[in-house]
Scaffold this active site. Structure first.
Site, PDB file in Angstrom:
ATOM      1  N   SER A  94     -46.365 -36.191  32.779  1.00 56.17           N
ATOM      2  CA  SER A  94     -45.946 -36.839  34.023  1.00 56.17           C
ATOM      3  C   SER A  94     -44.703 -36.218  34.642  1.00 56.17           C
ATOM      4  O   SER A  94     -44.397 -36.491  35.808  1.00 56.17           O
ATOM      5  CB  SER A  94     -45.695 -38.326  33.776  1.00 56.17           C
ATOM      6  OG  SER A  94     -46.899 -38.971  33.408  1.00 56.17           O
ATOM      7  N   GLU A 144       0.792  -1.228   0.000  1.00 56.06           N
ATOM      8  CA  GLU A 144       0.000   0.000   0.000  1.00 56.06           C
ATOM      9  C   GLU A 144       0.828   1.284   0.000  1.00 56.06           C
ATOM     10  O   GLU A 144       0.471   2.249  -0.677  1.00 56.06           O
ATOM     11  CB  GLU A 144      -0.933   0.001   1.227  1.00 56.06           C
ATOM     12  CG  GLU A 144      -2.066  -1.010   1.167  1.00 56.06           C
ATOM     13  CD  GLU A 144      -3.099  -0.698   0.091  1.00 56.06           C
ATOM     14  OE1 GLU A 144      -3.278   0.501  -0.237  1.00 56.06           O
ATOM     15  OE2 GLU A 144      -3.702  -1.647  -0.435  1.00 56.06           O
TER      16      GLU A 144
END
Length: 851
Positions: free
Chosen positions: A464, A89
């Site tokens: 149950s 860059e």
């Protein structure tokens, strides 16, 4: 024109041009520089960090925000990454003053001569662009001049390292990731400090075109760009030949998922998001807050796997239904090419690892498919287990899948299997009973497919699995595990029960044992006994009593059907209730968040939650919790949950639950260190299928989870608390006998020993209309899943599961007695030889080392 005059003219042209350029530059600086924005955004940089949710051990669960970002100080950035960025860059970054004039001239020369196509923008200029230029806006010569002048201004205000730090943390790198720290997690699933040179080079190549060089989208272009970065690093002296060669040879491994997270717990993340949104609204999405949950990574992964395998096993039992979609012959001809098949699968999502595919060839022993990942696969052997019988049919018209069928694939033990996208849902919640910290939570098959959280939002009948709370209430009313109740059927007319139909409750297995002890009745899940227990203690008393466990009265109407779990509850509430049994009688608060910090790790909130045996409120007697646990241990040892014995532990207790017509299947169980509740059913209630009970459908999920959750956890015995005695009883009659007589030992409250004489069972008192709702629906289809439980009608009674009972002789006819809990006020028969008195028996306190 003479040569001398020509050179004079050239010199004059250059001088005039220079003066003009200088004048224009000065004018631009004079007019534009004062309009440049303040650098406060840079000098007081506050990045928009997303809300992040973590597990208790630091695994990233999810993040919420438009930008994925993680700020890293420049000194924490590895040198390899900084060098890679500078090489590709702005290699003269530390030499120029913000605008690289040499770089500009070089770029002009290379672009004109065709050597390369490159820009002249420096890192400082890119920082100016990222912070002060509108994204996607029109770029003119004035815009570029402003960026250049702003770069000069930035260079005067900040050091080079500060500028590079801003760049590395602000630049966009694809996949919604901003900054190299976020990109490192997104693409490689690791922190910057763990990146290799090759990985750093790939990331450094992204700023030029994040989408174009995205390794998920364009892997070849991404690798070519990475090689370009490595060549520049070598060319400009950042690395030597050896490092260059090694990096060029390295094969990169990207994260299998594009999602930026370490742990799949989307239902947990959404609970956290909602809680924080209520407090901070939209500010949370750029707050940088870090929320640490109670979830444990290993436990959550075990829960995810257990739920998935539980659903797959259920599918295998039910068999293959039908393909998700069937392409017509014309559609298949049009889609015969690879591109056509890809287009046909484009809009079909992958859920829970169930990959979509199209069958391209079908025979009894081989099915060829084309997958969403553009793979051609041959499915054979066990991979066709769901379809083997069907494909063996000689008539192809009867085959469930044909060429063009859209099917689902899942990989198990290295082999692909054809499966069906589940319609059934399942849920699991696990927590620490000592403080209520939730260690795992799965709200459904897949959050992307169904965001409805079945742990917290699904109000279903517990069946149950609710019986232990009724039994616990009976212990407080003076009944004991040795109390005898009649397990025989009965029927009540519509006139008697105050509804528009008769009520004929039954045991699940249609087996009836006559007089039976309370302990045995719970172990065998006897519905008739549960009803008679509730009738004896009173439905309204039980309705009040269950609030001790966190249940609401309105969700469990005071009717006899409450004994069968006909109210409504959620897995979250069931885990809360069972934690009371597991921790010895204390009410703890289930919670998910442990602490919240800011982006710098400073603690913003850290809440203390009450702990059992310390500051949590006691809600039931420790003796009650112990006896109920011992009874539910027998459910595991010899009742409806014996499959749990494969875990090889002695400290497991729990209860299965199955509702009427097998619409909901549950298992709620625990050890002293972990409570877990599992559920399976359909969103629009319908039967799961014949024999799909809690023990068959829900218990295996619980077992798989607990195998991981309890790994390495000592097998802790439940020691009887003070005030408990163990006495020998006659297993058929429930009365106390002498030590030399044949019988079984049972636990009792010290002040409530068993009777010493045989008693007659009191008949079930005739119920009144108050014991029943005005209308009992025929089935759960009349009560679909909804966000909150209905309050205007009572759901039907579930038919709880039972185990087959061994035949045994009935007790002799005895004198009728009053209906007190232990029926001690009875006509006595002579005591058996050697029987001890209740006074002496009460003195025999037992505190064994284990149970």
């Amino acid at each position: 024109m003479t040569p001398k005059k020509w050179w004079h003219f050239l010199i004059l042209f250059v001088v005039v041009g220079a003066i003009t350029l200088t004048a224009l530059t000065a004018l631009a600086v004079t007019l534009i520089y004062p309009t440049l924005p303040s650098l406060e955004a840079l000098t007081n940089y506050q990045p928009k960090l997303p809300l992040r949710v973590y597990s208790a051990d630091g695994a990233l669960i999810s993040e919420f925000g438009e930008e994925r970002r993680a700020f890293v100080k420049i000194e924490k950035v590895p040198q390899n990454l900084k060098d890679a960025v500078l090489a590709i860059e702005d290699r003269r970054f530390y030499q120029h003053g913000g605008v690289d004039t040499k770089g500009v001239l070089r770029a002009i020369k290379n672009n004109v001569t065709g050597v390369s196509h490159e820009g002249a923008s420096t890192i400082t200029m890119q920082v100016a662009k990222n912070f002060f230029t509108v994204p996607g806006g029109r770029r003119t010569i004035v815009t570029k001049v402003k960026e250049a002048l702003l770069a000069l201004k930035i260079e005067r205000a900040l050091t080079k390292d500060q500028i590079l730090e801003l760049y590395l943390n602000q630049i966009y790198l694809g996949q919604r990731s901003y900054g190299f720290a976020a990109a490192s997690q997104v693409y490689f699933g690791k922190s910057l400090s763990k990146l290799t040179l090759a990985e750093s080079a790939l990331l450094a190549g992204l700023p030029k075109a994040p989408t174009g060089y995205n390794p998920y989208v364009n892997p070849k272009r991404a690798i070519n760009r990475q090689h370009e970065v490595l060549r520049d690093m070598k060319r400009y002296g950042f690395i030597d030949e050896a490092k260059f060669s090694e990096a060029m040879k390295q094969t990169l491994k990207f994260k299998s998922s594009k999602l930026s997270k370490d742990l799949d717990a989307d239902y947990v993340a959404e609970i956290v998001r909602q809680m924080l949104y209520e407090r901070y609204q939209d500010a949370i999405y750029s707050s940088g807050l870090k929320v640490y949950t109670t979830i444990k990574k290993a436990n959550q992964e075990a829960a995810n796997n257990a739920v998935l395998l539980g659903i797959l096993e259920y599918q295998r039992r039910q068999g293959y239904g039908k393909p998700e979609k069937q392409l017509s012959i014309s559609e298949m001809n049009a889609a015969s090419s690879e591109e056509g098949l890809q287009n046909a699968l484009a809009d079909i999502e992958e859920y829970g690892g169930f990959m979509p595919a199209i069958a391209t060839s079908v025979s009894p022993k081989l099915v060829k498919v084309f997958t969403k990942k553009s793979e051609q696969l041959d499915i054979t052997g066990t991979g066709l287990s769901l379809l083997q019988k069907n494909l063996a049919d000689k008539d192809p018209k009867n085959h469930k899948i044909k060429v063009g069928s859209v099917v689902r694939l899942i990989k198990s033990n290295g082999q692909w299997h054809i499966v069906e996208l589940p319609k059934v849902e399942s849920a699991l919640i696990a927590l620490n009973p000592e403080d209520g910290a939730v260690t795992a939570l799965v709200g459904g098959f897949d959050y992307k497919k169904n965001k409805f959280n079945h742990v917290t939002q699904a109000w279903r009948q517990p069946g149950s699995s609710f019986k232990p709370f009724v039994y616990s209430a009976a212990l407080e009313k003076g009944y004991t595990p040795a109390s005898i109740f009649d397990d025989s059927p009965f029927s009540m007319s519509a006139e008697e029960n105050g509804s528009n139909k008769n009520w004929d409750p039954k045991n699940f297995d249609r087996q009836y044992d006559g007089p039976i002890r309370m302990r045995s009745a719970l172990v065998k899940s006897k519905n008739m006994v549960s009803i008679r227990i509730l009738q004896q203690i009173g439905p309204r008393y039980a309705q009040d009593y269950i609030t001790k466990f966190g249940f609401s009265r309105k969700d469990h109407p005071a009717y006899l059907t409450m004994a069968l779990g006909a109210g409504n509850t959620t897995p979250w509430s069931m885990a809360t209730g069972y934690a009371v049994f597991a921790n010895g009688g204390y009410r703890v608060t289930p919670h998910i968040i442990t602490k919240i910090t800011d982006s710098n790790g400073n603690i913003i909130e850290q809440k203390h939650y009450p702990q059992a045996k310390k500051d949590a409120p006691r809600v039931i007697d420790s003796r009650n919790a112990f006896i109920m646990t011992s009874m539910m241990q027998d459910v595991v040892a010899r009742g409806t949950a014996t499959r749990a014995k494969q875990l090889g532990r002695q400290d497991l207790a729990g209860k299965t639950g199955t509702t009427n017509n097998q619409i909901d299947a549950w298992f709620a169980g625990y050890s002293p260190k972990q409570v877990a509740v599992t559920w399976i059913g359909y969103d629009q209630p319908r039967t799961l299928g014949r024999n799909e009970t809690g023990g068959m459908a829900a218990l295996p999920i619980w077992i798989r989870y607990m195998a991981t959750a309890l790994r390495g956890v000592p097998d802790v015995p439940y020691n009887p608390p003070d005030g408990i005695m163990q006495l020998k009883i006659d297993p058929l009659l429930g009365i106390m006998i002498g030590e030399d007589e044949e019988g079984e030992y049972e636990y009792f409250y010290q002040e409530n020993p068993p009777p010493e004489v045989e008693i007659i069972l009191p008949p079930l008192e005739d119920p009144t209309a108050d014991d029943f709702p005005q209308h009992i629906p025929d089935n759960m289809l009349d009560n679909p899943l909804q966000p909150k439980p209905p309050t205007n009608m009572l759901p039907p009674e579930p038919q709880g599961e039972s185990v087959k009972a061994e035949p045994r002789p009935m007790p002799q006819t005895i004198t009728k007695s009053a209906s007190s809990p232990n029926n001690t006020n009875t006509t006595a028969r002579p005591k058996k030889s050697g029987a001890a008195s209740s006074t002496n028996a009460a003195k025999r306190m037992m505190n064994p080392s284990g149970f």
